[in-house]
Design a protein around this motif. Sequence first.
Motif, PDB file in Angstrom:
ATOM      1  N   ARG A  31      13.960  15.384 -11.031  1.00  0.00           N
ATOM      2  CA  ARG A  31      14.693  14.878 -12.071  1.00  0.00           C
ATOM      3  C   ARG A  31      13.683  14.472 -13.138  1.00  0.00           C
ATOM      4  NH1 ARG A  31      16.219  11.428  -7.831  1.00  0.00           N
ATOM      5  NH2 ARG A  31      14.951   9.759  -8.968  1.00  0.00           N
ATOM      6  N   LEU A  32      12.476  14.787 -13.470  1.00  0.00           N
ATOM      7  CA  LEU A  32      11.600  14.573 -14.163  1.00  0.00           C
ATOM      8  C   LEU A  32      11.888  15.873 -15.011  1.00  0.00           C
ATOM      9  CD1 LEU A  32       8.195  13.420 -12.616  1.00  0.00           C
ATOM     10  CD2 LEU A  32       9.924  12.008 -13.933  1.00  0.00           C
ATOM     11  N   ARG A  33      11.733  15.625 -16.391  1.00  0.00           N
ATOM     12  CA  ARG A  33      12.270  17.076 -17.388  1.00  0.00           C
ATOM     13  C   ARG A  33      11.096  17.235 -18.457  1.00  0.00           C
ATOM     14  NH1 ARG A  33      15.363  19.108 -14.720  1.00  0.00           N
ATOM     15  NH2 ARG A  33      17.217  18.410 -14.348  1.00  0.00           N
ATOM     16  N   THR A  34      10.375  16.224 -18.907  1.00  0.00           N
ATOM     17  CA  THR A  34       9.373  16.531 -19.845  1.00  0.00           C
ATOM     18  C   THR A  34       8.117  16.063 -19.391  1.00  0.00           C
ATOM     19  OG1 THR A  34       9.641  14.382 -21.093  1.00  0.00           O
ATOM     20  CG2 THR A  34      11.243  16.340 -21.882  1.00  0.00           C
ATOM     21  N   THR A  35       7.735  15.440 -18.310  1.00  0.00           N
ATOM     22  CA  THR A  35       6.502  15.088 -18.256  1.00  0.00           C
ATOM     23  C   THR A  35       6.093  15.788 -16.816  1.00  0.00           C
ATOM     24  OG1 THR A  35       5.200  12.917 -17.454  1.00  0.00           O
ATOM     25  CG2 THR A  35       7.685  12.953 -16.694  1.00  0.00           C
ATOM     26  N   GLY A  36       4.830  15.803 -16.662  1.00  0.00           N
ATOM     27  CA  GLY A  36       4.319  16.355 -15.518  1.00  0.00           C
ATOM     28  C   GLY A  36       4.421  15.669 -14.214  1.00  0.00           C
ATOM     29  N   GLY A  37       4.076  14.117 -14.479  1.00  0.00           N
ATOM     30  CA  GLY A  37       4.149  13.070 -13.293  1.00  0.00           C
ATOM     31  C   GLY A  37       4.190  11.637 -13.833  1.00  0.00           C
ATOM     32  N   ARG A  38       4.499  10.941 -13.065  1.00  0.00           N
ATOM     33  CA  ARG A  38       4.447   9.546 -13.300  1.00  0.00           C
ATOM     34  C   ARG A  38       3.738   8.484 -12.380  1.00  0.00           C
ATOM     35  NH1 ARG A  38      10.816   7.901 -13.839  1.00  0.00           N
ATOM     36  NH2 ARG A  38      11.308   8.248 -11.783  1.00  0.00           N
ATOM     37  N   TYR A  39       3.339   7.483 -12.572  1.00  0.00           N
ATOM     38  CA  TYR A  39       2.817   6.421 -11.660  1.00  0.00           C
ATOM     39  C   TYR A  39       3.844   5.574 -11.889  1.00  0.00           C
ATOM     40  CZ  TYR A  39       0.246   2.548 -10.098  1.00  0.00           C
ATOM     41  OH  TYR A  39      -0.351   1.454  -9.353  1.00  0.00           O
ATOM     42  N   LEU A  40       4.294   4.928 -10.564  1.00  0.00           N
ATOM     43  CA  LEU A  40       5.340   3.762 -10.746  1.00  0.00           C
ATOM     44  C   LEU A  40       4.413   2.592 -10.281  1.00  0.00           C
ATOM     45  CD1 LEU A  40       8.032   5.663  -8.763  1.00  0.00           C
ATOM     46  CD2 LEU A  40       8.094   5.235 -11.214  1.00  0.00           C
ATOM     47  N   SER A  42       5.779  -0.436  -9.820  1.00  0.00           N
ATOM     48  CA  SER A  42       6.494  -1.269  -8.935  1.00  0.00           C
ATOM     49  C   SER A  42       6.110  -1.204  -7.493  1.00  0.00           C
ATOM     50  CB  SER A  42       8.078  -0.932  -8.899  1.00  0.00           C
ATOM     51  OG  SER A  42       8.408   0.241  -8.641  1.00  0.00           O
ATOM     52  N   ASP A  43       5.973   0.148  -6.928  1.00  0.00           N
ATOM     53  CA  ASP A  43       5.582   0.451  -5.573  1.00  0.00           C
ATOM     54  C   ASP A  43       4.318   1.214  -5.485  1.00  0.00           C
ATOM     55  OD1 ASP A  43       6.494   2.870  -6.536  1.00  0.00           O
ATOM     56  OD2 ASP A  43       8.068   3.287  -4.782  1.00  0.00           O
ATOM     57  N   HIS A  44       3.696   1.474  -6.316  1.00  0.00           N
ATOM     58  CA  HIS A  44       2.288   2.222  -6.665  1.00  0.00           C
ATOM     59  C   HIS A  44       2.468   3.702  -6.059  1.00  0.00           C
ATOM     60  CE1 HIS A  44       0.462  -1.649  -7.463  1.00  0.00           C
ATOM     61  NE2 HIS A  44       1.124  -2.152  -6.338  1.00  0.00           N
ATOM     62  N   SER A  45       3.648   4.234  -6.013  1.00  0.00           N
ATOM     63  CA  SER A  45       3.938   5.660  -5.569  1.00  0.00           C
ATOM     64  C   SER A  45       3.581   6.586  -6.962  1.00  0.00           C
ATOM     65  CB  SER A  45       5.159   5.800  -5.248  1.00  0.00           C
ATOM     66  OG  SER A  45       6.335   5.817  -5.971  1.00  0.00           O
ATOM     67  N   ILE A  46       3.413   8.016  -6.678  1.00  0.00           N
ATOM     68  CA  ILE A  46       3.355   8.828  -7.728  1.00  0.00           C
ATOM     69  C   ILE A  46       4.206   9.984  -7.446  1.00  0.00           C
ATOM     70  CG2 ILE A  46       1.738  10.634  -8.626  1.00  0.00           C
ATOM     71  CD1 ILE A  46      -0.684   8.843  -7.866  1.00  0.00           C
ATOM     72  N   GLU A  47       5.067  10.212  -8.533  1.00  0.00           N
ATOM     73  CA  GLU A  47       5.912  11.277  -8.516  1.00  0.00           C
ATOM     74  C   GLU A  47       5.444  12.514  -9.391  1.00  0.00           C
ATOM     75  OE1 GLU A  47       9.757   9.484 -10.187  1.00  0.00           O
ATOM     76  OE2 GLU A  47      10.046   8.728  -8.050  1.00  0.00           O
ATOM     77  N   ILE A  48       5.725  13.742  -8.988  1.00  0.00           N
ATOM     78  CA  ILE A  48       5.233  14.951  -9.510  1.00  0.00           C
ATOM     79  C   ILE A  48       6.359  15.771 -10.058  1.00  0.00           C
ATOM     80  CG2 ILE A  48       3.640  16.901  -9.472  1.00  0.00           C
ATOM     81  CD1 ILE A  48       1.977  14.408  -9.642  1.00  0.00           C
ATOM     82  N   ASN A  49       6.314  16.534 -11.024  1.00  0.00           N
ATOM     83  CA  ASN A  49       7.697  17.293 -11.334  1.00  0.00           C
ATOM     84  C   ASN A  49       6.940  18.680 -10.851  1.00  0.00           C
ATOM     85  OD1 ASN A  49       9.090  18.967 -12.802  1.00  0.00           O
ATOM     86  ND2 ASN A  49       8.899  18.086 -14.746  1.00  0.00           N
TER      87      ASN A  49
END
Length: 153
Positions: A31-40, A42-49
Amino acid sequence: MDNNQLQQLIEEISIGVFGKAFHHTARFNERLRTTGGRYLLSDHSIEINPRVLELHGQEELRGVIKHELCHYHLHIEGKGYQHGDQDFKKLLKETASPRYCKPLAAERRRATALHIYQCRSCKLLYRRRRRMDTKKYRCGKCMGSIIKVNAEV
């Protein structure tokens, strides 16, 4: 590459580059569109596009992971983890992490005019993307009435 392989890669990079373990979850997020990744936070997880890997390859993926790990480790340690913080900028430089990701969104082409209108008096052309009610508008140049000439395809 699946989420388990991503998790393993992030753990390896964390130990290898930062000398610290990554104890939380990592996953791909389509679901990430314009960003390469993000650090959350709230739960310290990392999401990658996943498009980072598809469009730019393994090296760019490693760069995005290092960038997100900078956020992660600084936040865990209670230091400045945001993009504008000096701690963050310093850690980016020390770990040779990129500040920005290469563009992921395909360039959006500007739509051309679909409707063409013309002034009956001075013959000035008006190109519009949306239809307009010709009874409500007059020519801005000579105040003549406007008619629809054709619709471009």
